[in-house]
Design an enzyme around this catalytic site. Structure first.
Site, PDB file in Angstrom:
ATOM      1  N   SER A  25       0.819  -1.227   0.000  1.00  0.00           N
ATOM      2  CA  SER A  25       0.000   0.000   0.000  1.00  0.00           C
ATOM      3  C   SER A  25       0.844   1.264   0.000  1.00  0.00           C
ATOM      4  CB  SER A  25      -0.906   0.083   1.229  1.00  0.00           C
ATOM      5  OG  SER A  25      -1.180  -1.116   1.792  1.00  0.00           O
ATOM      6  N   TRP A  58       2.008   3.235   5.210  1.00  0.00           N
ATOM      7  CA  TRP A  58       1.760   4.675   4.969  1.00  0.00           C
ATOM      8  C   TRP A  58       2.531   5.498   6.003  1.00  0.00           C
ATOM      9  CZ3 TRP A  58      -3.642   6.634   3.007  1.00  0.00           C
ATOM     10  CH2 TRP A  58      -3.942   5.980   1.798  1.00  0.00           C
ATOM     11  N   ASP A 125      -6.576   4.840   5.434  1.00  0.00           N
ATOM     12  CA  ASP A 125      -6.594   3.727   4.478  1.00  0.00           C
ATOM     13  C   ASP A 125      -7.478   2.627   5.066  1.00  0.00           C
ATOM     14  OD1 ASP A 125      -5.832   2.243   2.247  1.00  0.00           O
ATOM     15  OD2 ASP A 125      -4.018   1.472   3.196  1.00  0.00           O
ATOM     16  N   LYS A 165      -9.278   6.167   1.657  1.00  0.00           N
ATOM     17  CA  LYS A 165      -9.668   5.085   0.747  1.00  0.00           C
ATOM     18  C   LYS A 165     -11.195   5.019   0.671  1.00  0.00           C
ATOM     19  CE  LYS A 165      -8.735   0.709   1.893  1.00  0.00           C
ATOM     20  NZ  LYS A 165      -7.591  -0.195   1.870  1.00  0.00           N
TER      21      LYS A 165
HETATM   22  N1  SAM Z   1      -2.391   1.927   5.432  1.00  0.00           N
HETATM   23  C1  SAM Z   1      -1.989   0.679   6.052  1.00  0.00           C
HETATM   24  C2  SAM Z   1      -0.578   0.395   5.610  1.00  0.00           C
HETATM   25  O1  SAM Z   1      -0.117   1.032   4.683  1.00  0.00           O
HETATM   26  O2  SAM Z   1       0.072  -0.451   6.215  1.00  0.00           O
HETATM   27  C3  SAM Z   1      -2.922  -0.456   5.704  1.00  0.00           C
HETATM   28  C4  SAM Z   1      -4.282  -0.295   6.366  1.00  0.00           C
HETATM   29  S1  SAM Z   1      -5.262  -1.755   6.298  1.00  0.00           S
HETATM   30  C5  SAM Z   1      -5.707  -1.840   4.621  1.00  0.00           C
HETATM   31  C6  SAM Z   1      -6.769  -1.268   7.062  1.00  0.00           C
HETATM   32  C7  SAM Z   1      -6.673  -1.098   8.578  1.00  0.00           C
HETATM   33  O3  SAM Z   1      -7.873  -0.462   9.035  1.00  0.00           O
HETATM   34  C8  SAM Z   1      -6.579  -2.399   9.374  1.00  0.00           C
HETATM   35  O4  SAM Z   1      -5.311  -2.487   9.985  1.00  0.00           O
HETATM   36  C9  SAM Z   1      -7.704  -2.290  10.413  1.00  0.00           C
HETATM   37  O5  SAM Z   1      -7.331  -2.736  11.700  1.00  0.00           O
HETATM   38  C10 SAM Z   1      -7.949  -0.782  10.428  1.00  0.00           C
HETATM   39  N2  SAM Z   1      -9.258  -0.394  10.986  1.00  0.00           N
HETATM   40  C11 SAM Z   1     -10.491  -0.808  10.592  1.00  0.00           C
HETATM   41  N3  SAM Z   1     -11.434  -0.243  11.369  1.00  0.00           N
HETATM   42  C12 SAM Z   1     -10.790   0.571  12.262  1.00  0.00           C
HETATM   43  C13 SAM Z   1     -11.217   1.421  13.328  1.00  0.00           C
HETATM   44  N4  SAM Z   1     -12.517   1.554  13.622  1.00  0.00           N
HETATM   45  N5  SAM Z   1     -10.287   2.087  14.047  1.00  0.00           N
HETATM   46  C14 SAM Z   1      -8.967   1.949  13.764  1.00  0.00           C
HETATM   47  N6  SAM Z   1      -8.501   1.155  12.761  1.00  0.00           N
HETATM   48  C15 SAM Z   1      -9.391   0.472  12.028  1.00  0.00           C
END
Ligand code: SAM
Length: 316
Positions: A25, A58, A125, A165
């Protein structure tokens, strides 16, 4: 699929490992920045929030941009906060919070770390766990974006940037319209590293500029109408019967600018590359590489522990 075949099939997966990023990502944010330059030196970013940040690629990009490349502001005056429900392994110059972005306490903790100063840049994201029930997944994703937006409106400086996103579902034009009330420019962007076959895209919201008499709130129990009340929301009619009514009248329909970014010279994330391809000549090592960071708390961890202790047995 083995590690090495994934290395060949997905060049961003491979490149991330070569360049020390925890996830592919990272290239989505880098390619968005190639087009919009929101992380470039001239912005002197001092306070940045990375929402839904785990495993942290990120945050790695942001840390490199803010601390390794931009040198105009003293490092002690800069703060980069990464928030996720999941624990994150430490990253240089990043304050990690294991927290829920929908909870008001998380906003308070971020503002506390910033000494009550506002942020120049907020990104999200976020993706919830998918259930496979399409309508439910779409709804939960929309709620997560709204939560990220609510938090952002409470923490972002005027003229600041928000990147998030999205999944271009049925009602996405409504979101573009709503964002248009708060930002000077809203663009829907698709980086080359985001698979063309996926509905994933990113909204890039430039120039935070809410109406003067509008008060932002972080309250997940508020409806979208309540959140935007006082924000000329009456121009948008939210349909309670999508079949019968259009979500808004044609004259008010807002279609965001769409932009593809990353340049044609960058890898195509839907293509399969082979080692004899010219494009692979740049790879320093043809062997498959280990992940940069092992998952901190993977869902299979418990099963492995049970297996090791001989407790993972199947009832006959
Ligand atoms: N941008 C990250 C990277 O580059 O490594 C990848 C993010 S990953 C696609 C999506 C993340 O959203 C997951 O780690 C998940 O735990 C987090 N997430 C989902 N709902 C959330 C919430 N309510 N509060 C905090 N994090 C959340």
């Amino acid at each position: 699929m083995g590690k090495s075949s994934k290395d060949k099939r997905d060049l961003y997966y491979r490149k991330a490992k070569e360049e020390g990023f925890r996830a592919r990502s990272a290239y989505k944010l880098l390619q968005l920045n190639e087009e919009f330059h929101f992380l470039d030196d001239e912005h002197n970013l001092t306070k940045v929030v990375d929402l839904c940040a785990a495993p942290g690629s990120w945050s790695q990009v942001l840390s490199r941009k803010m601390f390794a490349e931009a040198r105009d502001v003293a490092p002690e005056d800069k703060k980069l906060v990464a928030v996720d429900l999941q624990p994150m392994s430490p990253i240089d110059n990043v304050t990690t919070l294991q927290a829920d972005i929908t909870h008001p306490k998380t906003l308070a903790r971020i503002l506390d770390i910033f000494g009550n100063e506002k942020a120049d840049f907020v990104c999200s994201d976020g993706a919830p766990d998918v259930t496979g029930l399409h309508d439910l997944d779409e709804y939960v994703q929309q709620q997560l974006i709204m939560s990220a937006l609510q938090l952002t409106t409470c923490v972002l400086k005027p003229r600041g940037t928000f990147v998030a996103k999205i999944f271009r579902g049925r009602d996405i034009d409504m979101l573009y319209s709503q964002l248009g009330y708060l930002f000077d420019r809203v663009v829907c962007a698709k980086p080359r590293s985001s698979r063309g076959t996926s509905l994933e895209a990113f909204i890039v919201c430039l120039g935070y500029n809410p109406p003067a008499d509008w008060e932002p709130h972080l309250d997940v129990n508020r409806s979208i109408e309540e959140f935007f009340s006082g924000c000329a929301m009456s121009r948008l009619q939210i349909a309670d019967d999508a079949e019968r009514l259009p979500a808004w009248t044609d004259g008010q329909r807002s279609i965001a600018e769409f932009m593809s970014c990353g340049g044609l010279q960058s890898f195509d994330s839907d293509a399969t590359y082979h080692y004899d391809d010219e494009v692979l000549a740049s790879l320093s090592d043809k062997a498959s590489l280990d992940p940069v960071q092992s998952p901190t708390n993977p869902p299979y961890k418990k099963a492995l522990e049970l297996k090791r202790s001989g407790k993972l047995t199947r009832a006959v």
